[in-house]
Design a protein around this motif. Structure first.
Motif, PDB file in Angstrom:
ATOM      1  N   THR A 275       0.830  -1.204   0.000  1.00  0.00           N
ATOM      2  CA  THR A 275       0.000   0.000   0.000  1.00  0.00           C
ATOM      3  C   THR A 275       0.866   1.256   0.000  1.00  0.00           C
ATOM      4  OG1 THR A 275      -0.087   0.118   2.416  1.00  0.00           O
ATOM      5  CG2 THR A 275      -1.737  -1.246   1.328  1.00  0.00           C
ATOM      6  N   GLY A 276       0.194   2.393  -0.073  1.00  0.00           N
ATOM      7  CA  GLY A 276       0.870   3.671   0.072  1.00  0.00           C
ATOM      8  C   GLY A 276       1.268   3.915   1.511  1.00  0.00           C
ATOM      9  N   PRO A 277       1.891   5.065   1.787  1.00  0.00           N
ATOM     10  CA  PRO A 277       2.414   5.349   3.126  1.00  0.00           C
ATOM     11  C   PRO A 277       1.379   5.253   4.234  1.00  0.00           C
ATOM     12  CG  PRO A 277       3.190   6.960   1.529  1.00  0.00           C
ATOM     13  CD  PRO A 277       2.155   6.144   0.831  1.00  0.00           C
ATOM     14  N   ASP A 278       0.119   5.549   3.933  1.00  0.00           N
ATOM     15  CA  ASP A 278      -0.916   5.538   4.972  1.00  0.00           C
ATOM     16  C   ASP A 278      -1.699   4.222   5.005  1.00  0.00           C
ATOM     17  OD1 ASP A 278      -0.265   8.181   5.647  1.00  0.00           O
ATOM     18  OD2 ASP A 278      -1.579   8.966   4.075  1.00  0.00           O
ATOM     19  N   GLY A 279      -1.290   3.239   4.204  1.00  0.00           N
ATOM     20  CA  GLY A 279      -2.010   1.976   4.152  1.00  0.00           C
ATOM     21  C   GLY A 279      -1.533   0.980   5.188  1.00  0.00           C
ATOM     22  N   ALA A 280      -2.101  -0.222   5.128  1.00  0.00           N
ATOM     23  CA  ALA A 280      -1.807  -1.249   6.123  1.00  0.00           C
ATOM     24  C   ALA A 280      -0.393  -1.812   5.974  1.00  0.00           C
ATOM     25  CB  ALA A 280      -2.832  -2.383   6.011  1.00  0.00           C
ATOM     26  N   VAL A 281       0.105  -1.907   4.748  1.00  0.00           N
ATOM     27  CA  VAL A 281       1.460  -2.440   4.501  1.00  0.00           C
ATOM     28  C   VAL A 281       2.168  -1.509   3.518  1.00  0.00           C
ATOM     29  CG1 VAL A 281       2.817  -4.437   3.776  1.00  0.00           C
ATOM     30  CG2 VAL A 281       0.591  -4.789   4.848  1.00  0.00           C
ATOM     31  N   PRO A 282       2.747  -0.424   4.009  1.00  0.00           N
ATOM     32  CA  PRO A 282       3.416   0.523   3.107  1.00  0.00           C
ATOM     33  C   PRO A 282       4.599  -0.137   2.411  1.00  0.00           C
ATOM     34  CG  PRO A 282       3.049   1.480   5.293  1.00  0.00           C
ATOM     35  CD  PRO A 282       2.765   0.016   5.404  1.00  0.00           C
ATOM     36  N   GLY A 283       4.686   0.106   1.095  1.00  0.00           N
ATOM     37  CA  GLY A 283       5.783  -0.486   0.345  1.00  0.00           C
ATOM     38  C   GLY A 283       6.929   0.490   0.132  1.00  0.00           C
ATOM     39  N   PRO A 284       8.134  -0.021  -0.144  1.00  0.00           N
ATOM     40  CA  PRO A 284       8.451  -1.449  -0.208  1.00  0.00           C
ATOM     41  C   PRO A 284       8.602  -2.042   1.195  1.00  0.00           C
ATOM     42  CG  PRO A 284      10.421  -0.155  -0.645  1.00  0.00           C
ATOM     43  CD  PRO A 284       9.295   0.834  -0.521  1.00  0.00           C
ATOM     44  N   ASP A 285       8.035  -3.230   1.393  1.00  0.00           N
ATOM     45  CA  ASP A 285       8.045  -3.879   2.697  1.00  0.00           C
ATOM     46  C   ASP A 285       8.927  -5.125   2.616  1.00  0.00           C
ATOM     47  OD1 ASP A 285       6.416  -3.989   5.458  1.00  0.00           O
ATOM     48  OD2 ASP A 285       6.724  -6.033   4.714  1.00  0.00           O
ATOM     49  N   PHE A 286      10.120  -5.049   3.216  1.00  0.00           N
ATOM     50  CA  PHE A 286      11.061  -6.162   3.108  1.00  0.00           C
ATOM     51  C   PHE A 286      10.507  -7.441   3.729  1.00  0.00           C
ATOM     52  CE2 PHE A 286      14.348  -8.802   5.042  1.00  0.00           C
ATOM     53  CZ  PHE A 286      15.066  -9.165   3.911  1.00  0.00           C
ATOM     54  N   VAL A 287       9.855  -7.339   4.865  1.00  0.00           N
ATOM     55  CA  VAL A 287       9.355  -8.529   5.558  1.00  0.00           C
ATOM     56  C   VAL A 287       8.396  -9.307   4.668  1.00  0.00           C
ATOM     57  CG1 VAL A 287       7.920  -9.325   7.485  1.00  0.00           C
ATOM     58  CG2 VAL A 287       9.736  -7.662   7.889  1.00  0.00           C
ATOM     59  N   LEU A 288       7.412  -8.625   4.077  1.00  0.00           N
ATOM     60  CA  LEU A 288       6.456  -9.289   3.189  1.00  0.00           C
ATOM     61  C   LEU A 288       7.164  -9.878   1.967  1.00  0.00           C
ATOM     62  CD1 LEU A 288       3.646  -9.997   2.107  1.00  0.00           C
ATOM     63  CD2 LEU A 288       3.492  -7.651   1.210  1.00  0.00           C
ATOM     64  N   ARG A 289       8.015  -9.100   1.339  1.00  0.00           N
ATOM     65  CA  ARG A 289       8.663  -9.549   0.100  1.00  0.00           C
ATOM     66  C   ARG A 289       9.598 -10.736   0.349  1.00  0.00           C
ATOM     67  NH1 ARG A 289      10.113  -4.468  -3.828  1.00  0.00           N
ATOM     68  NH2 ARG A 289       8.162  -3.312  -3.605  1.00  0.00           N
ATOM     69  N   PHE A 290      10.369 -10.669   1.417  1.00  0.00           N
ATOM     70  CA  PHE A 290      11.310 -11.761   1.666  1.00  0.00           C
ATOM     71  C   PHE A 290      10.576 -13.035   2.076  1.00  0.00           C
ATOM     72  CE2 PHE A 290      15.183 -13.589   3.852  1.00  0.00           C
ATOM     73  CZ  PHE A 290      15.900 -13.758   2.671  1.00  0.00           C
ATOM     74  N   ALA A 291       9.479 -12.877   2.828  1.00  0.00           N
ATOM     75  CA  ALA A 291       8.658 -14.048   3.158  1.00  0.00           C
ATOM     76  C   ALA A 291       8.077 -14.664   1.891  1.00  0.00           C
ATOM     77  CB  ALA A 291       7.546 -13.649   4.124  1.00  0.00           C
ATOM     78  N   ALA A 292       7.667 -13.818   0.944  1.00  0.00           N
ATOM     79  CA  ALA A 292       7.134 -14.328  -0.318  1.00  0.00           C
ATOM     80  C   ALA A 292       8.195 -15.111  -1.087  1.00  0.00           C
ATOM     81  CB  ALA A 292       6.616 -13.168  -1.166  1.00  0.00           C
TER      82      ALA A 292
END
Length: 485
Positions: A275-292
């Motif tokens: 998401t954007g800066p005010d969203g639930a998961v602002p990107g780029p999100d290393f935790v989400l991407r590396f888990a993927a």
């Protein structure tokens, strides 16, 4: 594609500093990333300069001009300055003496030799697109190695021989993959060939430096391309071996040639759900991407060939979580990141079966509680894991997850699901059972938490009733046997 450096966006402080040095009889040039970014229409937040002045002379020229300075990089010829501009914005500036670095092939640390030539300094930089300079204050472009041309072509090439560059600093091989991810550039054949032939030299680089490059790569605009370069060159065999290992495995649904390509697609899809800066998961999100990227690394270890000709990967989620944590520890990640990524890998299969079997409210509560603060990331990882070309199946899974998220939202509104607690706290438990702090209190707390999960809010009166019933069955509640006289 023709690119033009837009120097009009420069802060006046840049020209001011250039005049200070030229008035004192020295050369000063803006160099590296800030110059590259000018051609890309971006303004770099940090400003890097190079000069023929020594560190002592740099301080003599600019110490009084700056608001403050630091000398941590002095041994490498770098003096840092902090300067507030006319808009009261703080600029971070580093000025480095021309360098001609020489590296000990067996050492992780560079041996620094100061140079006297701007061209010589540019030649020792990693890639031609970073080997451009702007002489100040004249704003004259110095581009002896065709950096602007390579930038327009989207090409990564070294100023000299790639083998010499990577021998000087093997981390530059990781940077090549990182720039491919960040800028979407392709590698010159000579660069890729040198990386492939010299991949083993990355082993002399510290885990911390490798980790920092990997994070930047994963958080780039084109992470799939960067990972593919690491794997194709052989670098991943040394820094992230769990990923190339996936090329040997067959996806159990036969949706892709191998689990490796599936994992790259999941990485891409997860990044697209940020998401954007005010969203639930602002990107780029290393935790989400590396888990993927890592979510299926347990499959090689758990692969089983079934009697009917199929392939299974039972409990690959648990095996993958352990492998992920181990790899991240070896790369010196912080504990919070390790726990978050490995937990997502562990939970990524939890959703499957929801559509067919259906879940009770208790199961939904447990799903949310187990995910904890990672719930929004888990939503995105689970959705990204659907890469089937069977549109009916993809639609069915998407509908099922829509339904689960809707149920979570309804329950959360009813029960404040994101902070589930038993109906009685530790103090109330001790008072009711007349016991002291200890393991028994923890057991009683967990019992009430299970009741809360299973049945929803009980209320204090009902919670006390079921706790008394539980307590009556515990050995600690029984009177001690009488001692014979």
């Amino acid at each position: 594609m023709n690119l033009v450096a837009d120097t009009s966006k420069f802060d006046p402080v840049v020209l001011e500093l250039g005049r200070l040095f030229t008035d004192a009889g020295y050369e000063l040039s803006l160099v590296g990333g800030p110059v590259r970014d000018l051609f890309l229409g971006r303004i770099s937040p940090d400003l890097d300069f190079t000069t023929n002045a020594t560190p002592d002379e740099i301080l003599q020229v600019a110490k009084k001009w700056a608001d403050s300075h630091w000398e941590m990089g002095r041994d490498f010829g770098t003096i840092g300055f902090r300067k507030r501009n006319s808009n009261k914005e703080v600029l971070l500036i580093e000025v480095t003496t021309y360098r001609a670095e020489a590296y000990d092939p067996q050492s992780r640390k560079p041996v620094v030799a100061f140079g006297t030539s701007l061209i010589e300094d540019l030649q020792r930089r990693d890639f031609s697109v970073n080997a451009m300079a702007l002489r100040l204050p004249a704003m004259e472009l110095v581009d002896p190695f065709g950096g602007a041309e390579d930038l327009a072509a989207g090409l990564l090439r070294t100023p000299g021989k790639a083998e010499d560059s990577f021998s000087d600093d093997p981390l530059r091989m990781m940077r090549a993959a990182r720039f491919a991810s960040q800028l979407g550039f392709s590698l010159h054949p000579d660069v890729l060939s040198a990386m492939t032939g010299m991949a083993e030299r990355i082993s002399i680089i510290s885990a911390e430096r490798v980790r920092d490059e990997l994070v930047k790569l994963i958080c780039g605009a084109h992470p799939r391309a960067g990972v593919d370069i690491l794997v194709g060159s052989g670098l991943a065999d040394l820094v992230l071996p769990e990923i190339p290992a996936l090329k040997l495995e067959t996806d159990e649904h036969h949706r892709h040639k191998d689990v490796y390509q599936h994992s790259l697609q999941v990485l891409e899809q997860a990044a697209s759900l940020e998401t954007g800066p005010d969203g639930a998961v602002p990107g780029p999100d290393f935790v989400l991407r590396f888990a993927a990227l890592m979510h299926d690394v347990g499959k090689p270890k758990t692969r089983r060939f079934e009697p009917g000709g199929g392939v299974s990967f039972r409990h690959h989620d648990l095996a993958g979580a352990k492998l992920t944590a181990k790899r991240m520890k070896e790369l010196r990640f912080d504990n919070d990141s390790i726990k978050a990524v490995s937990r997502l890998v562990e939970l990524h299969m939890r959703f499957y079966g929801y559509g067919e079997a259906g879940w009770s409210d208790s199961a939904v509560r447990r799903y949310v509680t187990d995910a904890g603060p990672l719930l929004e990331r888990l939503h995105r990882l689970t959705r990204s894991d659907v890469t089937t070309r069977n549109q009916r199946k993809a639609d069915r899974l998407a509908f099922a997850y829509d339904d689960l998220e809707e149920r979570i939202a309804v329950l959360a509104e009813q029960e404040e699901l994101d902070s589930i607690r038993p109906d009685l706290d530790g103090g109330a438990i001790m008072a009711l059972l007349d016991i002291k702090p200890g393991r028994v209190v923890g057991r009683a707390y967990n019992f009430l938490l299970d009741q809360r999960m299973e049945y929803g809010p009980l209320g204090a009166e009902k919670a006390e009733e079921v706790l008394r019933q539980w307590w009556a069955e515990q050995p600690e509640s029984q009177p001690a046997p009488a001692v014979e006289a």
